[in-house]
Design an enzyme around this catalytic site. Structure first.
Site, mmCIF file in Angstrom:
data_model
loop_
_atom_site.group_PDB
_atom_site.id
_atom_site.type_symbol
_atom_site.label_atom_id
_atom_site.label_comp_id
_atom_site.label_asym_id
_atom_site.label_seq_id
_atom_site.Cartn_x
_atom_site.Cartn_y
_atom_site.Cartn_z
ATOM 1 N N GLU A 1 0.845 -1.196 0.000
ATOM 2 C CA GLU A 1 0.000 0.000 0.000
ATOM 3 C C GLU A 1 0.885 1.254 0.000
ATOM 4 O O GLU A 1 1.857 1.340 0.753
ATOM 5 C CB GLU A 1 -0.859 -0.036 1.271
ATOM 6 C CG GLU A 1 -1.835 1.104 1.430
ATOM 7 C CD GLU A 1 -2.690 0.941 2.698
ATOM 8 O OE1 GLU A 1 -2.344 0.098 3.560
ATOM 9 O OE2 GLU A 1 -3.704 1.642 2.810
ATOM 10 N N LYS B 1 -9.126 2.467 -2.703
ATOM 11 C CA LYS B 1 -9.519 1.782 -1.470
ATOM 12 C C LYS B 1 -10.952 2.155 -1.076
ATOM 13 O O LYS B 1 -11.313 3.334 -1.070
ATOM 14 C CB LYS B 1 -8.536 2.220 -0.389
ATOM 15 C CG LYS B 1 -8.552 1.478 0.922
ATOM 16 C CD LYS B 1 -7.398 2.021 1.801
ATOM 17 C CE LYS B 1 -7.253 1.281 3.111
ATOM 18 N NZ LYS B 1 -6.084 1.800 3.896
ATOM 19 N N TYR C 1 -9.541 5.003 12.919
ATOM 20 C CA TYR C 1 -9.538 4.672 14.353
ATOM 21 C C TYR C 1 -8.088 4.421 14.739
ATOM 22 O O TYR C 1 -7.209 4.321 13.868
ATOM 23 C CB TYR C 1 -10.389 3.427 14.609
ATOM 24 C CG TYR C 1 -9.995 2.261 13.734
ATOM 25 C CD1 TYR C 1 -8.924 1.446 14.084
ATOM 26 C CD2 TYR C 1 -10.642 2.006 12.529
ATOM 27 C CE1 TYR C 1 -8.535 0.385 13.258
ATOM 28 C CE2 TYR C 1 -10.260 0.966 11.710
ATOM 29 C CZ TYR C 1 -9.202 0.152 12.081
ATOM 30 O OH TYR C 1 -8.792 -0.866 11.272
ATOM 31 N N CYS D 1 -5.659 -3.234 2.034
ATOM 32 C CA CYS D 1 -5.604 -3.267 3.502
ATOM 33 C C CYS D 1 -6.970 -3.315 4.203
ATOM 34 O O CYS D 1 -7.550 -4.369 4.320
ATOM 35 C CB CYS D 1 -4.765 -2.091 4.002
ATOM 36 S SG CYS D 1 -3.946 -2.443 5.582
ATOM 37 N N SER E 1 0.191 -2.547 7.083
ATOM 38 C CA SER E 1 -0.500 -2.936 8.314
ATOM 39 C C SER E 1 0.521 -2.972 9.433
ATOM 40 O O SER E 1 1.408 -3.827 9.449
ATOM 41 C CB SER E 1 -1.147 -4.309 8.106
ATOM 42 O OG SER E 1 -1.737 -4.766 9.295
ATOM 43 N N ASP F 1 16.045 0.014 32.168
ATOM 44 C CA ASP F 1 15.486 0.673 30.988
ATOM 45 C C ASP F 1 16.590 1.164 30.048
ATOM 46 O O ASP F 1 16.580 0.890 28.852
ATOM 47 C CB ASP F 1 14.586 1.844 31.397
ATOM 48 C CG ASP F 1 13.407 1.404 32.245
ATOM 49 O OD1 ASP F 1 12.774 0.397 31.881
ATOM 50 O OD2 ASP F 1 13.141 2.047 33.270
ATOM 51 N N ASN G 1 13.745 16.706 40.573
ATOM 52 C CA ASN G 1 13.582 17.036 39.156
ATOM 53 C C ASN G 1 14.805 17.786 38.622
ATOM 54 O O ASN G 1 15.193 17.606 37.468
ATOM 55 C CB ASN G 1 12.335 17.902 38.952
ATOM 56 C CG ASN G 1 11.046 17.103 39.061
ATOM 57 O OD1 ASN G 1 11.042 15.893 38.854
ATOM 58 N ND2 ASN G 1 9.964 17.770 39.399
ATOM 59 N N GLU H 1 6.014 3.992 33.139
ATOM 60 C CA GLU H 1 6.399 5.308 33.660
ATOM 61 C C GLU H 1 5.607 6.425 32.983
ATOM 62 O O GLU H 1 5.131 7.355 33.627
ATOM 63 C CB GLU H 1 7.893 5.564 33.417
ATOM 64 C CG GLU H 1 8.818 4.756 34.295
ATOM 65 C CD GLU H 1 10.284 4.941 33.900
ATOM 66 O OE1 GLU H 1 11.149 4.415 34.617
ATOM 67 O OE2 GLU H 1 10.562 5.611 32.879
#
Lengths: 600, 600
Positions: free
Chosen positions: A44, A128, A134, A164, A191, A333, A404, A433
């Protein structure tokens, strides 16, 4: 019955790079022609890359896409492949080459199209029908739908085309292809990868092949584009459900399959909503079919790892970076991000910076250095105390503000190095987090790309363990220090701090987040699922209140059903709070695993 | 002909605050009842606030909205206003109170609805037909459309209902209202402010009133919600084009109008796609009509100023802040932001911080202090040299990286104070800077809200001049120092720097940006418009390459046709470059803060 050799080119194109994409399509067509393919399918909008987003609203861009396809057709013929039929996705405009799109929408608006190229010409095009709007998709915003089916006769076989979302919605092109007596339904896709979606796709393609009464050749894009990763996994499934071919995930490949299907017999003529074109009615002389690969998709966790590596590599490469810089803390992490970066672009292009404070434990510094040695990336250490002290002497900050500050001094240092040396900064925050806002804006959250943005903390551990075990199974040194995996997680912004001072255990937190963020469940449903009301309330409140912080966070690869970012659009200014269970409302009926508007 | 007193309540609701919004609707209904109104109109989704975005996908939220409307109906009757007919917007679900929505879409999905309340009950409901899915709107993502017209007989008058976009699209409810012989078309709206949109709206309402053959009562929301500002400006226009009433902009108001329209005569019975309900068929005894206000909308610049003040005030208030902190540099952007903040929440709630470096001119420090004195906000100064020096002794940074460091030290300081003292940080970047990336990420761009996000630099000057002149016209001291307005703009990150070292003159830059960003024009069209090709190329390149930086910027109020943010959705990874008219693509202008691609 006629034979047809179909090649599915699952390739990695770049949004906006029309010249580069056209060059890639020519190169892959050459390879397909060398393998004797009669029909080559590209993903596509392969010509423009996917998704083009609001570029589709710019006239110059749509014009360039149309012209690129015409030029591609000519160049394929110049390359000597004019006799091969090529199906490729691009952006066109409604009502210029065919009649207007559906009711109430003016002519000339952009469409998500497939072009059929043969003999130096664009023989036909298909627009298409079903526009996903969505999740991460905004296609109704930028495209108008088509309503015609296209059936092209290639070597005597009637090939119907779909794109698709057409496959994910009931009715439309699949049913029309069946009614039109197509011998093959070719579906071109972009996709995006989602965990466990490979199973869903196979089941879907098999079901639709049965409905259409012919095989479906499903070609999917590969590669990373901002927050999306396309995983390939191209498929051919027969109407009775047999998988005739299945390509690899997360890498470019040409998947070739030999089909033997009924000959197209209908004479082209007027049929409502069907366009037919004949490229070649003569059958191919009988030949010995090849055996196609039917690969197993990667097991869970391995596939997530592969998605993260590809997403990171393509973000770096397609945005013109050569190297990345990461603040490595000794924690899990940043260790996983560094390991992913080394896998994606090589340790020689990775710089790890340790930024210890007075609260940093010795094991943190040791673990960070151990990680660097195992992975082989450049490692430097800059203690942050002088900068933190300079701030505190000017501006007296305490408590969270002072915590911070430490994070922001680190952020400023890492960004300074990135600017000075030309690296992309990778943010190391994970999905858990981000969900609860457990990070400092402009501090530990700095960076242009966030590999773990959609990876919950429990999956961070799973991925680290998987990566180490995978290395061990190949006789290599596991990249992530064992102590990094086993020690309790801590931000180390004050003495003896651990994440669990502020948060529930990560197994509990991640389970609640899965229901609340991915499942959009309300409080009552979560209590029904057995969670502690106090914990649910505190987590929900944290998630709701951290929206403003997430809005300023970097993009990162989507791997779940619902990622933060364009996938989940909530207001910042939002006084909605899930109603307490005491004020019990009508129990809602919600099916978490079933999205009524479909998924692709 | 029957008379009808209609009250349009243009009120400021908050997204998610269903209890608060219901309480406000009760209070305004009381006032309308005191003024003798028979029909009271509230804005689109007044019960839930607008836009609810993906909250509509959460079952618990839609359930709460439905219940809130039922409760509201009962409470209005308890308040003694059961005889007043109230039309109010809320979120409902398709197919529960009426038949399913349009083809192919399942029952039970959310709808953008209007409820008609009378006698303690929800008498009828209407679902919006046309769902905007362009610009800032994502309604096709979260709602399913309705397809019925609703006509309610109130005191003998047939009142048809429509919602916002229904008015902007041809056909649908407007035409149906005409066909149904409605005596009044009531349109409830949440239509965001845009410069010059007031004229467009008046013209539209007049045209649609002519089409429907009856007056239109157009009630619009007021208030700020994240990036949107609703401006009120409620209108009643007769079918021949006479403006019967027009409310104020940017403040809550009850606009009352007396209408005299033909009596509804059709007997309710089955008609395709029309639902009729009779609340009261008896006419009101003849009475002396009131004279309604027909206010002129604010002139240009004054209206932008009012939009910025309201947007800022509501963001602060609705997000639970009491005060803001601003880095005041002595320059025009921070001066205007500080002045806006004082207008929005009072100077006693504004803290201005001066953060001079060795490159800061004396006039900058003087101008910042002068501003604080004129506006009356708290002012503090923290020189940044000690912090910058501490960084430079640890990490040797030069050139752009060192310039960015200064900006980030300022950002870290201001955020530390915000965290310590509980202020919202206001970012001071303007639209021109955001467009070309002329700012330092995590530096001068820090903040939770950006009042000038959609204000080009030339308009920053216009607004400052307007605000000063407005003060002078009222005999007050102009808030913004004259020198701040007249001096050449400079980031003051190195000696003798001015913005025009890196950028074209702002009048030229803003004119190109208007065509490229707001107009989505291609290069060829811009050259045709008379711009210098070299300047166009460099500006376009800068804009394209700054997308990643904009993605991490704070929200700010939309005032233009196309704002950065959800209004303009472009990929970060994007190799599309506007095609050059000739082969001579000149190298882009170098931007000295945070260079574009290849850096972050």
């Amino acid at each position: 019955m006629p034979q047809l050799r179909v090649a599915m080119a699952q390739i990695d194109t770049t949004v906006g790079d029309l010249d580069g994409n056209v060059a890639a399509i020519r190169a892959w067509t050459r390879r397909a022609a060398q393998e004797g393919a009669h029909l080559v399918l590209f993903p596509e909008t392969a010509v423009t890359g996917y998704p083009v987003e609001d570029l589709a609203l710019r006239t110059s861009f749509v014009d360039a896409s149309k012209q690129a396809v015409k030029r591609l057709a000519r160049e394929l013929a110049d390359d000597g492949h004019g006799d091969v039929t090529v199906v490729v996705g691009y952006v066109d405009r409604a009502g210029e080459d065919t009649r207007p799109a559906t009711a109430g929408r003016p002519k000339g608006l952009p469409q998500n199209c497939a072009a059929v190229l043969h003999g130096g010409r664009v023989v036909a095009r298909y627009a298409k029908h079903h526009l996903p709007n969505y999740g991460v998709f905004d296609e109704y915003r930028i495209f108008v739908p088509g309503d015609d089916l296209l059936v092209v006769r290639v070597k005597g076989v009637d090939v119907a085309i779909a794109i698709c979302e057409d496959l994910w919605q009931d009715g439309g092109p699949v049913q029309m292809a069946g009614d039109a007596g197509a011998g093959l339904l070719a579906v071109i896709n972009a996709s995006p990868y989602e965990r466990n979606k490979d199973d869903v796709r196979l089941e879907l393609v098999a079901r639709r092949a049965a409905e259409a009464g012919c095989p479906i050749a499903y070609v999917n894009a590969v590669g990373g584009q901002d927050e999306l990763v396309f995983d390939g996994d191209s498929l051919v499934v027969a109407p009775e459900g047999t998988v005739l071919a299945r390509g690899p995930q997360f890498r470019e490949e040409l998947v070739v399959v030999d089909l033997e299907v009924p000959e197209g017999v209908k004479t082209p003529g007027w049929e409502e909503n069907i366009q037919r074109a004949t490229i070649s009615a003569d059958l191919v002389p009988a030949y010995q079919p090849t055996v196609s690969p039917v690969l197993e998709p990667l097991p869970d966790v391995a596939d997530v790892h592969a998605a993260l590596v590809l997403g990171l590599r393509d973000y770096v490469r397609k945005n013109g970076f050569r190297s990345v810089v990461i603040a490595v803390s000794g924690g899990i992490d940043s260790a996983l991000v560094a390991s992913l970066a080394c896998d994606a672009i090589g340790p020689e292009n990775v710089v790890g910076i340790s930024l210890p404070s007075g609260y940093s434990s010795q094991h943190s510094k040791d673990d960070a250095e151990d990680l660097a040695n195992r992975c082989g990336f450049e490692y430097r250490q800059y203690p942050i105390a002088p900068m933190v002290d300079a701030f505190l002497q000017t501006v007296p900050l305490q408590g969270v503000a002072e915590e911070n500050l430490q994070a922001r001094v680190r952020g400023t240092t890492i960004m300074g190095l990135a600017n000075q040396e030309g690296h992309l900064t990778l943010a190391t925050s994970n999905k858990s987090e981000l969900a609860v806002g457990y990070s400092t804006l402009y501090g530990d959250s700095v960076g242009g790309y966030a590999p773990l943005k959609d990876v919950p903390k429990t999956l961070v551990w799973d991925l680290s363990n998987w990566r180490n075990a995978d290395a061990a199974s190949r006789g290599e040194q596991p990249p992530i220090p064992e102590n990094t995996i086993t020690k309790p997680p801590s931000a180390e912004l004050r003495p003896d701090q651990t994440d669990q001072d502020s948060l529930p255990p990560y197994e509990v937190l991640d389970a609640i987040l899965e229901d609340y963020v991915e499942g959009d469940m309300g409080r009552a449903d979560m209590l029904e699922a057995g969670f502690d009301p106090t914990v649910v309330d505190s987590v929900v409140t944290l998630v709701d209140r951290a929206e403003w912080k997430r809005r300023q966070f970097a993009p990162g690869p989507k791997i779940s059903y619902k990622a933060f970012g364009r996938d989940r659009r909530l207001p910042i200014t939002n006084r909605w709070r899930e109603p307490a269970a005491s004020a019990t409302l009508t129990p809602p009926v919600e099916v978490k695993t079933d999205s009524p508007l479909g998924r692709n």
